[in-house]
Design a protein around this motif. Structure first.
Motif, PDB file in Angstrom:
ATOM      1  N   PRO A 198       0.795  -1.238   0.000  1.00  0.00           N
ATOM      2  CA  PRO A 198       0.000   0.000   0.000  1.00  0.00           C
ATOM      3  C   PRO A 198       0.827   1.287   0.000  1.00  0.00           C
ATOM      4  N   VAL A 199       2.133   1.203   0.356  1.00  0.00           N
ATOM      5  CA  VAL A 199       2.976   2.406   0.279  1.00  0.00           C
ATOM      6  C   VAL A 199       3.046   2.916  -1.159  1.00  0.00           C
ATOM      7  N   ARG A 200       2.819   2.019  -2.103  1.00  0.00           N
ATOM      8  CA  ARG A 200       2.830   2.422  -3.513  1.00  0.00           C
ATOM      9  C   ARG A 200       1.734   3.445  -3.830  1.00  0.00           C
ATOM     10  N   LEU A 201       0.701   3.510  -2.974  1.00  0.00           N
ATOM     11  CA  LEU A 201      -0.347   4.510  -3.165  1.00  0.00           C
ATOM     12  C   LEU A 201       0.212   5.924  -3.039  1.00  0.00           C
ATOM     13  N   LEU A 202       1.310   6.084  -2.300  1.00  0.00           N
ATOM     14  CA  LEU A 202       2.020   7.372  -2.239  1.00  0.00           C
ATOM     15  C   LEU A 202       3.128   7.432  -3.277  1.00  0.00           C
ATOM     16  N   GLU A 203       3.750   6.286  -3.481  1.00  0.00           N
ATOM     17  CA  GLU A 203       4.901   6.244  -4.394  1.00  0.00           C
ATOM     18  C   GLU A 203       4.516   6.647  -5.812  1.00  0.00           C
ATOM     19  N   ILE A 204       3.353   6.201  -6.289  1.00  0.00           N
ATOM     20  CA  ILE A 204       2.983   6.468  -7.685  1.00  0.00           C
ATOM     21  C   ILE A 204       2.919   7.964  -7.976  1.00  0.00           C
ATOM     22  N   PHE A 205       2.483   8.740  -6.971  1.00  0.00           N
ATOM     23  CA  PHE A 205       2.402  10.192  -7.166  1.00  0.00           C
ATOM     24  C   PHE A 205       3.798  10.822  -7.152  1.00  0.00           C
ATOM     25  N   ALA A 206       4.678  10.284  -6.308  1.00  0.00           N
ATOM     26  CA  ALA A 206       6.047  10.789  -6.272  1.00  0.00           C
ATOM     27  C   ALA A 206       6.772  10.492  -7.579  1.00  0.00           C
ATOM     28  N   VAL A 207       6.549   9.289  -8.126  1.00  0.00           N
ATOM     29  CA  VAL A 207       7.183   8.916  -9.398  1.00  0.00           C
ATOM     30  C   VAL A 207       6.640   9.794 -10.531  1.00  0.00           C
ATOM     31  N   ALA A 208       5.325  10.014 -10.533  1.00  0.00           N
ATOM     32  CA  ALA A 208       4.721  10.860 -11.563  1.00  0.00           C
ATOM     33  C   ALA A 208       5.290  12.270 -11.508  1.00  0.00           C
ATOM     34  N   ASP A 209       5.485  12.783 -10.288  1.00  0.00           N
ATOM     35  CA  ASP A 209       6.047  14.125 -10.149  1.00  0.00           C
ATOM     36  C   ASP A 209       7.512  14.159 -10.590  1.00  0.00           C
ATOM     37  N   GLN A 210       8.280  13.181 -10.137  1.00  0.00           N
ATOM     38  CA  GLN A 210       9.717  13.172 -10.423  1.00  0.00           C
ATOM     39  C   GLN A 210       9.992  13.138 -11.921  1.00  0.00           C
ATOM     40  N   HIS A 211       9.191  12.346 -12.654  1.00  0.00           N
ATOM     41  CA  HIS A 211       9.429  12.181 -14.094  1.00  0.00           C
ATOM     42  C   HIS A 211       8.460  13.021 -14.932  1.00  0.00           C
ATOM     43  N   GLU A 212       7.651  13.849 -14.249  1.00  0.00           N
ATOM     44  CA  GLU A 212       6.702  14.753 -14.924  1.00  0.00           C
ATOM     45  C   GLU A 212       5.805  13.994 -15.901  1.00  0.00           C
ATOM     46  N   LEU A 213       5.190  12.943 -15.365  1.00  0.00           N
ATOM     47  CA  LEU A 213       4.294  12.105 -16.152  1.00  0.00           C
ATOM     48  C   LEU A 213       2.855  12.256 -15.656  1.00  0.00           C
ATOM     49  N   GLU A 214       1.922  12.010 -16.540  1.00  0.00           N
ATOM     50  CA  GLU A 214       0.529  11.912 -16.115  1.00  0.00           C
ATOM     51  C   GLU A 214       0.272  10.485 -15.627  1.00  0.00           C
ATOM     52  N   ILE A 215      -0.744  10.337 -14.774  1.00  0.00           N
ATOM     53  CA  ILE A 215      -1.114   9.014 -14.281  1.00  0.00           C
ATOM     54  C   ILE A 215      -2.320   8.532 -15.070  1.00  0.00           C
ATOM     55  N   HIS A 216      -2.245   7.310 -15.522  1.00  0.00           N
ATOM     56  CA  HIS A 216      -3.340   6.746 -16.319  1.00  0.00           C
ATOM     57  C   HIS A 216      -4.616   6.706 -15.470  1.00  0.00           C
ATOM     58  N   PRO A 217      -5.761   7.083 -16.047  1.00  0.00           N
ATOM     59  CA  PRO A 217      -7.010   7.054 -15.268  1.00  0.00           C
ATOM     60  C   PRO A 217      -7.296   5.717 -14.601  1.00  0.00           C
ATOM     61  N   SER A 218      -6.926   4.620 -15.242  1.00  0.00           N
ATOM     62  CA  SER A 218      -7.169   3.308 -14.632  1.00  0.00           C
ATOM     63  C   SER A 218      -6.367   3.159 -13.341  1.00  0.00           C
ATOM     64  N   ALA A 219      -5.168   3.746 -13.299  1.00  0.00           N
ATOM     65  CA  ALA A 219      -4.355   3.696 -12.079  1.00  0.00           C
ATOM     66  C   ALA A 219      -4.970   4.577 -10.994  1.00  0.00           C
ATOM     67  N   LEU A 220      -5.519   5.721 -11.387  1.00  0.00           N
ATOM     68  CA  LEU A 220      -6.187   6.592 -10.409  1.00  0.00           C
ATOM     69  C   LEU A 220      -7.449   5.926  -9.863  1.00  0.00           C
ATOM     70  N   ILE A 221      -8.136   5.210 -10.726  1.00  0.00           N
ATOM     71  CA  ILE A 221      -9.326   4.478 -10.277  1.00  0.00           C
ATOM     72  C   ILE A 221      -8.932   3.418  -9.254  1.00  0.00           C
ATOM     73  N   ALA A 222      -7.852   2.704  -9.549  1.00  0.00           N
ATOM     74  CA  ALA A 222      -7.374   1.683  -8.619  1.00  0.00           C
ATOM     75  C   ALA A 222      -6.923   2.322  -7.302  1.00  0.00           C
ATOM     76  N   ALA A 223      -6.275   3.485  -7.385  1.00  0.00           N
ATOM     77  CA  ALA A 223      -5.837   4.179  -6.172  1.00  0.00           C
ATOM     78  C   ALA A 223      -7.039   4.605  -5.337  1.00  0.00           C
ATOM     79  N   SER A 224      -8.071   5.093  -5.992  1.00  0.00           N
ATOM     80  CA  SER A 224      -9.296   5.489  -5.287  1.00  0.00           C
ATOM     81  C   SER A 224      -9.944   4.290  -4.611  1.00  0.00           C
ATOM     82  N   ARG A 225      -9.947   3.172  -5.314  1.00  0.00           N
ATOM     83  CA  ARG A 225     -10.536   1.941  -4.773  1.00  0.00           C
ATOM     84  C   ARG A 225      -9.738   1.418  -3.587  1.00  0.00           C
ATOM     85  N   ASP A 226      -8.398   1.491  -3.671  1.00  0.00           N
ATOM     86  CA  ASP A 226      -7.536   0.882  -2.652  1.00  0.00           C
ATOM     87  C   ASP A 226      -7.074   1.862  -1.582  1.00  0.00           C
TER      88      ASP A 226
END
Length: 921
Positions: free
Chosen positions: A399-427
């Protein structure tokens, strides 16, 4: 009849078409052949049916106040039946065609919202009259007669009359027409005409144009959002057009209908654009938003879609939102509204993700690909340039990945796929106390919060997914929490995220023109990380029933160590949160020329680093309140306070003595004026020390030129734009007498001005020189020559007794009736310790016309001298501060006199306009 209204219960209680048709048939049988007279009788019958049907729809909403869907369907069904009856009566009894030719066919189509089978109480009735070829004289007669009848019924009709060829041509040329025809629904008339029109629309308009339509609708949506405030958390949202409102849901349906030709919202599931669960969320959100819109229409008696503060109270009451757990009913209602708007945003992201996946599978990607091949990054997958999950249980494994994904997106200046955001909202529910204490999770969160790139964007994603509030439960308590006042434009969480974004933009140098001092200070900060955390926490304790600054400081003391801040950083954050309102309160409510004001402020701040941090925090806090709140006047006041306090706090600084400061001002003034030495000396002897201390050299020079030019004239009024302060400087040079201040205040209000600062001085020869900073009601300077002339004329008339102020102020209309929605209890604070020379009086009251006039008149009645006035407004709330003495120049010390003064000011703050004493007039 189609099955569109199959779920609508007991339709005949809304309208019984058979009974009404029989009544009209009887009227026609008795008719003498006068078409106009018969039409009037038909309209009378339909008007009665329309009135009864509307009453039934309203009764259903009152019985089930959150079921908007049934109400709008009932009204659309009612309109269908009225239109059908009217068409039959018009073609059978008024303009019977006999044997119709092929060209005398006519189909009635419901378009727009009416085409969807949804109508709010005061919505337009959008009808398309479609003919196979150019209209004949008979079809023109029918259309004209029907329109007159519909207008006579009081309906607002949006209509078009076109042949099928014209309809196709217009649909191809105009996106609005194309969208309206997309929802076209057969109502009555020749079905074959409708079938042909629909077939040609599909073949000649829709086919092979889906990508262009989707792009145009999304661009249209973005433009609409910008127009409406570009946030779903605007505290006075537009239910129809605002972000997260009904129009966003309609846009999804339009896109789904255009791309997959679905006929209803439920068809989006079969098309693979929504899951059954998402469909239920769509329908729930739509049902609630429709209910809100219907209540707005009924309560205002018009097509009102903006949920203003006064309407929020009434709608909340009509929708049965009552007070609970210490929260008012209106706050619970608006909290639910914002959660619904957020859900609409989530559905939009999900819908577009499904659409993108569909097109990608066909080799037609909707979102352009950045990377041609998927790559892995920190265990995540790059899917067409967006950060995605390698498996659906990726978060569940760690579950720490729920924070990590946002840090990775920021570090590499990437957008997060909506399916990943949906999964984050669910989990997000996987985030428990163990995850909150995990050093990795806290490090990821702090990396995002203090990112040198774009923390606002990533924090908003985190908030929308529910991860933010879950990881920081104190922040979760303010998510979607509105601040029920006219000052704050956004919910607490949206205000906070915007403030962090502004801080980041200032640090990156993007706002250097707006905030030069804050931009300069950012590079000098030692405690950069503490500042970002302080901005996050400055309002985190709002809505808890106490002083949010004190409660927020307590939250900071507990939360900062968990986030990984040192003890020193924690102390700094806690201090900043505790005192985050200190600088604005001092700058806007106190006289910065009074040296004790600066000393008292510096005593609390204590260090140059804290002063720098507080200045930047204050700037982003004010600007994040909403558009138009920040202005150059506030920037100047904060800068003045910062510079004055920095001098006091600078190591080894010794305060310049009063005599030295006065001498320095006189010398600077001498250099600024081009007058002979003897003349300057004569002029300087007229100036009291208090005046020289209070005003800047620039103002002293402007005043001097005016006074010297006036000579022995009894009155001189100058009004000129003062760009540095974002206001107009109005200076009145006149013989000093009781009531001068309140008369000038009343005159400026009558001229349309709003006083933001006033300094009143009496020269040693008994003449008064009063400086007023004035803006228009929108916070801009008076800069048009007509405005400047009007303000000069109004002051001159008031001082010459050419006009009675009280009747004119009484007659002036209220500019802001929405303020009446707020209960503000007036409060008067009297402080004899805030200044060495003056009694300081601070009045909190509802902002309204002539308030300053009332207060100034009350002070005049109390026989006190006003030396300066500082006026601040916070939406519906006004805070006016006066520095006063008795007529002999001393503080007001008598307890009984202070009590009388307080009572008089309280009465003045509640009055419409105080009656002026006849003796004075």
């Amino acid at each position: 009849m189609t099955d569109l209204f199959a779920s609508l219960p007991n339709r005949r209680s809304i309208i019984n078409r058979r009974i009404i048709a029989d009544r009209i048939e009887a009227l026609a049988a008795e008719s003498s052949g006068d078409v106009g007279h018969l039409r009037q009788k038909i309209v009378a019958v339909l008007a009665e049916a329309l009135k009864e049907g509307r009453a039934e729809a309203k009764r259903r909403l009152e019985y089930r106040p959150t079921n908007g869907r049934e109400a709008v369907q009932a009204l659309a069904f009612l309109t269908d039946q009225i239109v059908r009856i009217l068409f039959d009566a018009t073609t059978h009894y008024l303009y019977s065609p006999g044997n119709r030719t092929a060209g005398e066919q006519l189909a009635l189509l419901a378009v727009g919202g009416y085409g969807r089978g949804e109508m709010a109480p005061h919505s337009d009735v959008d009808i398309a009259f479609v003919t196979p070829y150019k209209p004949t004289s008979w079809t023109e007669q029918v259309i004209e007669s029907m329109l007159y009848s519909l207008w006579d019924l009081g309906l607002k009709v949006g209509h078009s009359s076109r042949s099928i060829d014209e309809m196709i041509r217009m649909s191809n040329a105009d996106l609005t027409v194309r969208t309206a025809m997309l929802e076209a629904r057969y109502v009555w008339g020749d079905r074959a005409v409708y079938d042909e029109a629909l077939a040609r629309f599909d073949a000649e308009v829709v086919r092979d144009s889906a990508r262009a339509f989707v792009a145009e609708k999304l661009a249209e949506r973005e433009e609409r959002h910008k127009r409406m405030g570009d946030s779903r958390y605007v505290v006075e949202p537009n239910v129809k057009e605002g972000k997260g409102g009904l129009r966003d849901l309609h846009t999804l349906f339009w896109i789904g209908k255009y791309v997959n030709r679905v006929r209803s919202v439920s068809g989006l599931v079969e098309a693979g654009l929504l899951t059954p669960h998402e469909l239920r969320q769509f329908q729930k959100a739509e049902n609630f938003l429709w209910a809100v819109r219907c209540h707005l229409h009924y309560l205002t008696g018009r097509a009102e879609d903006r949920l203003t503060f006064d309407m929020q109270l009434e709608v909340a009451q009509h929708m049965s939102f009552t007070a609970r757990s210490g929260r008012a009913g209106v706050e619970r209602f608006m909290h639910y509204y914002f959660l619904t708007a957020k859900k609409v945003g989530d559905l939009t992201a999900v819908f577009l993700a499904h659409l993108d996946d569909q097109w990608a599978s066909k080799g037609r990607r909707f979102v352009p690909s950045i990377f041609r091949r998927p790559r892995k990054l920190e265990g995540y997958v790059l899917e067409r340039g967006r950060l995605a999950l390698p498996s659906d249980d990726f978060f569940q494994k760690d579950p720490v990945r729920l924070l990590e994904i946002f840090a990775v997106a920021d570090q590499h200046e990437l957008e997060i796929h909506p399916s990943a955001l949906i999964a984050a909202s669910r989990d997000a529910q996987l985030i428990d106390n163990a995850i909150r204490r995990d050093p990795r999770a806290n490090a990821f969160f702090l990396d995002v919060l203090t990112s040198p790139r774009d923390p606002e964007r990533v924090l908003r994603w985190m908030n929308d997914a529910g991860v933010f509030g879950r990881f920081v439960p104190d922040f979760g308590r303010v998510v979607a929490q509105m601040q029920f006042d006219m000052y704050h434009h956004y919910t607490v969480d949206e205000h906070t995220i915007r403030a962090i974004g502004l801080l980041s933009r200032i640090e990156r140098g993007e706002l250097i023109e707006d905030h030069p001092l804050a931009a300069e200070l950012m590079s000098k900060l030692i405690s950069r990380r503490a500042l970002y955390v302080a901005v996050l926490m400055h309002d985190i304790a709002k809505g808890r029933g106490g002083d949010h600054s004190i409660l927020g400081a307590e939250v900071a003391e507990k939360l900062c160590p968990r986030l990984g801040l040192s003890a020193a950083e924690t102390e700094t954050v806690s201090w900043l949160v505790r005192h985050h309102l200190l600088m604005s309160a001092t700058a806007f409510k106190r006289d910065l020329s009074d040296y004790k004001t600066i000393m008292d402020f510096a005593e609390v701040v204590q260090s140059a680093e804290r002063l720098r941090l507080l200045l930047v925090l204050t700037v982003v806090d004010i600007r994040a309140v909403g558009p138009g709140v920040w202005n150059s006047w506030k920037r100047q006041l904060l800068s003045d306070l910062y510079i004055a306090a920095e001098e006091v706090l600078r190591l080894g600084h010794k305060s310049t003595g009063r005599k030295e400061r006065i001498a320095a001002k006189k010398q600077a003034l001498r250099e600024a004026l081009d007058v002979p030495a003897a003349e300057f000396d004569r002029y300087a002897r007229r100036l009291p020390d208090s005046y020289l201390i209070a005003e800047s050299v620039e103002i002293l020079a402007q005043n001097a030129r005016q006074i010297l030019a006036a000579g022995k004239e009894p009155l001189s009024i100058v009004a000129e734009v003062y760009p540095e302060r974002g206001a107009t400087l109005v200076t009145v040079y006149a013989s000093d007498h009781p009531g001068l201040f309140y008369r000038i205040a009343g005159a400026i209000h009558l001229a349309g001005g709003s006083i933001i600062d006033a300094r009143i001085h009496t020269l040693r020869d008994g003449r008064a020189i009063d400086n007023f900073l004035v803006q228009d009601p929108l916070g801009r300077p008076f800069d048009h020559p007509d405005q400047l002339a009007r303000i000069r004329r109004a002051i001159a008339d008031a001082l010459a007794n050419k006009q009675k102020l009280q009747p004119k102020l009484e007659a002036k209309p209220l500019p802001r009736t929405r303020a009446e929605a707020f209960q503000i209890v007036p409060n008067v604070l009297i402080d004899n310790m805030a200044s060495n020379r003056f009694t300081v009086i601070e009045i909190h009251a509802r902002d309204k016309p002539a308030l300053l006039f009332n207060l100034a008149y009350a002070l005049f009645q109390s026989k006190v001298t006003v030396h300066s006035a500082h006026i601040s407004t916070y939406g519906e709330r006004a805070v006016d501060t006066f520095y006063i003495t008795d007529l002999l120049g001393g503080k007001i010390e008598s307890k009984s006199r202070l009590q009388t003064l307080e009572k008089r000011l309280l009465a003045a703050s509640e009055a419409r306009v105080i009656e002026e004493l006849a003796a004075v007039e």
